[in-house]
Motif scaffolding. Structure first.
Motif, PDB file in Angstrom:
ATOM      1  N   GLU B  56      32.135  32.964  48.057  1.00  0.00           N
ATOM      2  CA  GLU B  56      31.867  34.307  48.383  1.00  0.00           C
ATOM      3  C   GLU B  56      33.174  35.299  48.205  1.00  0.00           C
ATOM      4  O   GLU B  56      34.109  34.942  48.238  1.00  0.00           O
ATOM      5  N   VAL B  58      33.920  38.472  49.932  1.00  0.00           N
ATOM      6  CA  VAL B  58      33.786  39.327  51.257  1.00  0.00           C
ATOM      7  C   VAL B  58      34.659  40.629  51.194  1.00  0.00           C
ATOM      8  O   VAL B  58      35.876  40.452  50.779  1.00  0.00           O
ATOM      9  N   ASP B 237      30.126  40.346  47.863  1.00  0.00           N
ATOM     10  CA  ASP B 237      28.568  39.886  48.267  1.00  0.00           C
ATOM     11  C   ASP B 237      28.110  40.302  49.820  1.00  0.00           C
ATOM     12  O   ASP B 237      26.889  40.442  50.001  1.00  0.00           O
ATOM     13  N   ARG B 238      29.408  40.158  50.500  1.00  0.00           N
ATOM     14  CA  ARG B 238      29.091  40.636  51.896  1.00  0.00           C
ATOM     15  C   ARG B 238      30.127  41.479  52.189  1.00  0.00           C
ATOM     16  O   ARG B 238      31.172  41.635  51.757  1.00  0.00           O
ATOM     17  N   ALA B 251      27.217  42.627  57.127  1.00  0.00           N
ATOM     18  CA  ALA B 251      26.230  42.262  56.487  1.00  0.00           C
ATOM     19  C   ALA B 251      26.208  41.948  55.037  1.00  0.00           C
ATOM     20  O   ALA B 251      27.114  42.461  54.521  1.00  0.00           O
ATOM     21  N   PRO B 252      25.195  41.337  54.091  1.00  0.00           N
ATOM     22  CA  PRO B 252      25.293  41.347  52.754  1.00  0.00           C
ATOM     23  C   PRO B 252      25.286  42.832  52.215  1.00  0.00           C
ATOM     24  O   PRO B 252      24.869  43.745  52.867  1.00  0.00           O
ATOM     25  N   SER B 253      25.960  42.676  51.029  1.00  0.00           N
ATOM     26  CA  SER B 253      26.246  43.883  50.641  1.00  0.00           C
ATOM     27  C   SER B 253      24.961  45.047  50.500  1.00  0.00           C
ATOM     28  O   SER B 253      25.163  46.231  50.945  1.00  0.00           O
ATOM     29  N   GLY B 325      21.573  37.638  59.207  1.00  0.00           N
ATOM     30  CA  GLY B 325      22.730  37.959  58.205  1.00  0.00           C
ATOM     31  C   GLY B 325      23.280  39.209  58.551  1.00  0.00           C
ATOM     32  O   GLY B 325      24.509  39.508  58.252  1.00  0.00           O
ATOM     33  N   HIS B 326      22.777  40.047  59.295  1.00  0.00           N
ATOM     34  CA  HIS B 326      23.230  41.552  59.550  1.00  0.00           C
ATOM     35  C   HIS B 326      23.714  41.628  60.906  1.00  0.00           C
ATOM     36  O   HIS B 326      22.742  41.618  61.928  1.00  0.00           O
TER      37      HIS B 326
END
Lengths: 326, 336
Positions: B56, B58, B237-238, B251-253, B325-326
């Protein structure tokens, strides 16, 4: 037609160093009108800051303005003696620096410094000067200015100090402000506040503003016109929309492609190969040719600064989006 | 081993880091005389949870003083946490002994903001890049020259320049030396602390492209610390957003940039200058970033928040999942 607030004609500022002459500013011509914001964009060593210093006559030796004109409301500042220049500086023309501690004296209280600035150019009483200083601080969004102006610069945060520096620049409601990367060291939320102040200032007082920065995204939102500098020369000039949406010079194209943008998430950025040339050893022709994907044999001659359309110029013989020169 | 492979590459659990200013002699005397003198404590990082999966990227975002660099240093293992645990592939590095701990630590490397300050000015590039792998036994002395050449080539430097000193390179090239040095000990994770902040835009693009290329080639995991949301959005990605030592949103981008939940995130995104935006009206978030020495109670953001409730002043909001995921730490998500 009235004279523009500032017009640079073929400005040349050179530095005589042991290694040779550095042509930090080499024939720069620009103009800014009343109430306009000009974004002067370039990377380190492009000469953008030296251009700003040259306007105010603040170039230190070994640097020297060796040629050209700095026309401020029609008057050539490059020919002015130091006494007359001092009368204009801080009064009709002000500068905001990247580091506000360059403006502020660390051992004097804010009010002392501001009152001194007012009294230097205006025949008013001390009480009146204090009043003006207080108003200027209030104007840049400092809460409780009466109380805060009794503090020393180190008691302020970076963003607050920059506001004080801006308030000092505003004291005499100058006709021209040269701002050299004033928000580069600040956090985004604070930068937003400062940009808001700058916009308000131009709209309300008709102050002309030259905003020197390496950040295209900042000038995209702030400026009316953009001038892009590379190796001491302006390589492209025009209205913001035109320069950013239909750039002519390959360097501008590369610069815009280098900015991470929401449109191209995760995709490889268009990088400009190589690095900026040494100012001591510039090629005879186009300084960008060695990094340029469109370079051809003609680029070994110095390219002329051509006006392709009114108000739309570039220094390139193979521009993008070619059109017949006006 | 299979259990370890499934564990996240880094798991940060309830980690805090305090910096205390020791009392000087006068202050100690004053305290003994009964005066109310206290040590000044900065909660640089205050109860942070963060999980990073293998592969990932981040992005860790925040303004100055929010604790993002301190968190990065703890993840990289060069600063111990005051509280909480950091698990590396399910194992707490502090529970490992001698050489095992040393090798485990090598797996995370750090890239710093100022490449010049992080390179020894009196060493040649070949020594800077080659020293650590030789010391840790990753390469034999006979193979060292070839090994260093390969590291430099991978970071986009001409191996012919390895006899030079750091001051003979430009900023972008120095950052490449820093990258070559970090990769020379074969890490699987890089912590980049404002790694492109000091570079010009055209050079920044070169280095960002290099990071993305290395990620594909070496299957690297990144913790990318930056105040520049444009860079983070491009790469990550996040995204994890910090304010005064706490994570306020993660959260994801796409999710963060499309649907920012926390008022601070919303304000931050609104203020990012974008090349797409022309002649916009700047407004600015009200107020200043408070001093981390004396942060406001409850939600740290409440004095600047346009939606603050009475509850925000007293009760610390917890990070809750508001969508898959947020996660966001805001009381407004519970108010109906």
């Amino acid at each position: 037609m009235t004279a523009p607030t500032l017009e640079l004609r073929d400005l040349r500022t050179h530095f005589a160093t042991r290694g040779g002459v550095v042509k930090a500013v080499d024939g720069v011509s620009l103009r800014v009108d009343r109430g306009q914001v000009l974004g002067l964009v370039g990377e380190s060593g492009s000469g953008k800051s030296v251009t700003g210093f040259s306007i105010l006559g603040l170039v230190d030796p070994p640097g020297q303005v060796v040629g050209g004109q700095v026309l401020f409301q029609g008057q050539d500042l490059a020919r002015l003696d130091e006494e007359a220049m001092r009368h204009l500086r801080g009064n009709r023309i002000a500068m905001i620096f990247q580091d506000p501690m360059m403006t502020l004296n660390p051992v004097l209280r804010i009010d002392t410094q501001m009152i001194e600035t007012v009294l230097a150019h205006a025949p008013v009483s001390r009480e009146e000067a204090r009043q003006r200083a207080r108003d200027a601080l209030g104007q840049v969004g400092i809460a409780a200015p009466e109380e805060r102006m009794r503090a020393y610069p180190h008691q302020f945060s970076g963003g607050m100090r920059q506001r004080v520096a801006i308030a000092i620049a505003l004291l005499h409601k100058p006709d021209l402000i040269v701002a050299d990367e004033p928000t580069t060291a600040l956090d985004v939320t604070i930068q937003g506040q400062i940009l808001a102040e700058a916009q308000k200032l131009c709209a309300e007082h008709g102050t002309a503003l030259i905003w020197i920065t390496h950040d295209l995204s900042v000038v995209a939102g702030l400026a009316d016109r953009i001038a892009v500098m590379y190796a001491g020369r302006v390589v492209e000039e025009g209205p913001v929309e035109a320069v950013l949406d239909a750039p002519l010079h390959p360097y501008t194209v590369g610069l815009i492609g280098s900015v991470p943008s929401r449109n191209r998430r995760g995709a490889a950025l268009n990088q400009i190969p190589g690095m900026t040339p040494s100012m001591l050893n510039l090629p005879a022709g186009c300084a960008f040719a060695a990094r340029c994907p469109r370079a051809a044999s003609g680029c070994s001659e110095p390219p002329p600064f051509v006006e392709f359309r009114p108000g739309r110029s570039a220094r390139c013989i193979h521009p993008h989006a070619e059109g017949p020169p006006a | 081993m299979s259990a370890a492979a499934e564990a996240p590459i880094v798991e940060v659990r309830g980690v805090s880091r305090r910096f205390e200013k020791q009392l000087d002699f006068v202050a100690r005397l004053a305290r003994r005389a009964g005066l109310p003198v206290r040590e000044e404590v900065v909660h640089a990082v205050d109860g942070v949870d963060l999980t990073i999966q293998r592969g990932e990227v981040v992005g860790l975002v925040g303004e100055s003083g929010c604790g993002k660099s301190t968190l990065g240093r703890m993840v990289a293992g060069i600063l111990p946490p005051s509280e909480g645990t950091i698990l590396r592939q399910g194992r707490d590095l502090r529970s490992l002994g001698g050489s095992e701990a040393r090798l485990a630590k090598l797996r995370t490397q750090m890239i710093f903001q100022d490449p010049y300050a992080s390179l020894n000015p009196r060493r040649k590039v070949a020594e800077i890049v080659g020293e650590a792998p030789l010391y840790h036994g990753l390469v034999r002395r006979a193979d060292l020259a070839d090994y260093v050449d390969e590291q430099l080539r991978r970071a986009g430097l001409d191996p012919a320049l390895k006899g030079r000193y750091p001051h003979q390179f430009s900023g972008g090239q120095r950052q490449r030396i820093g990258i070559a040095r970090a990769l020379a000990v074969q890490p699987d994770m890089l912590v980049c602390d404002e790694a492109v902040a000091a570079l010009d835009v055209s050079i920044q693009a070169q280095i960002l492209n290099l990071f993305m290329k290395l990620r594909r080639e070496l299957d690297l995991t990144y913790l990318f610390i930056s105040h520049d949301l444009g860079v983070v959005e491009h790469l990550s990605d996040r995204v994890v957003i910090m304010y005064l030592g706490r994570v306020v949103e993660a959260a994801p981008s796409e999710e963060v940039f499309a649907r920012p939940n926390h008022p601070y995130t919303q304000a931050l995104l609104a203020e990012v200058p974008r090349i797409e935006n022309r002649k916009r009206h700047f407004a600015g978030v009200q107020g200043e970033i408070p001093s981390p020495l004396n942060p406001p109670g409850g939600c740290h953001f409440h004095p600047r928040c346009p939606h603050a409730l009475a509850r925000c002043k007293v009760e610390r909001p917890v990070l809750r999942e508001i969508a898959p995921g947020h996660r966001s730490a805001c009381h407004l998500n519970e108010a109906t």
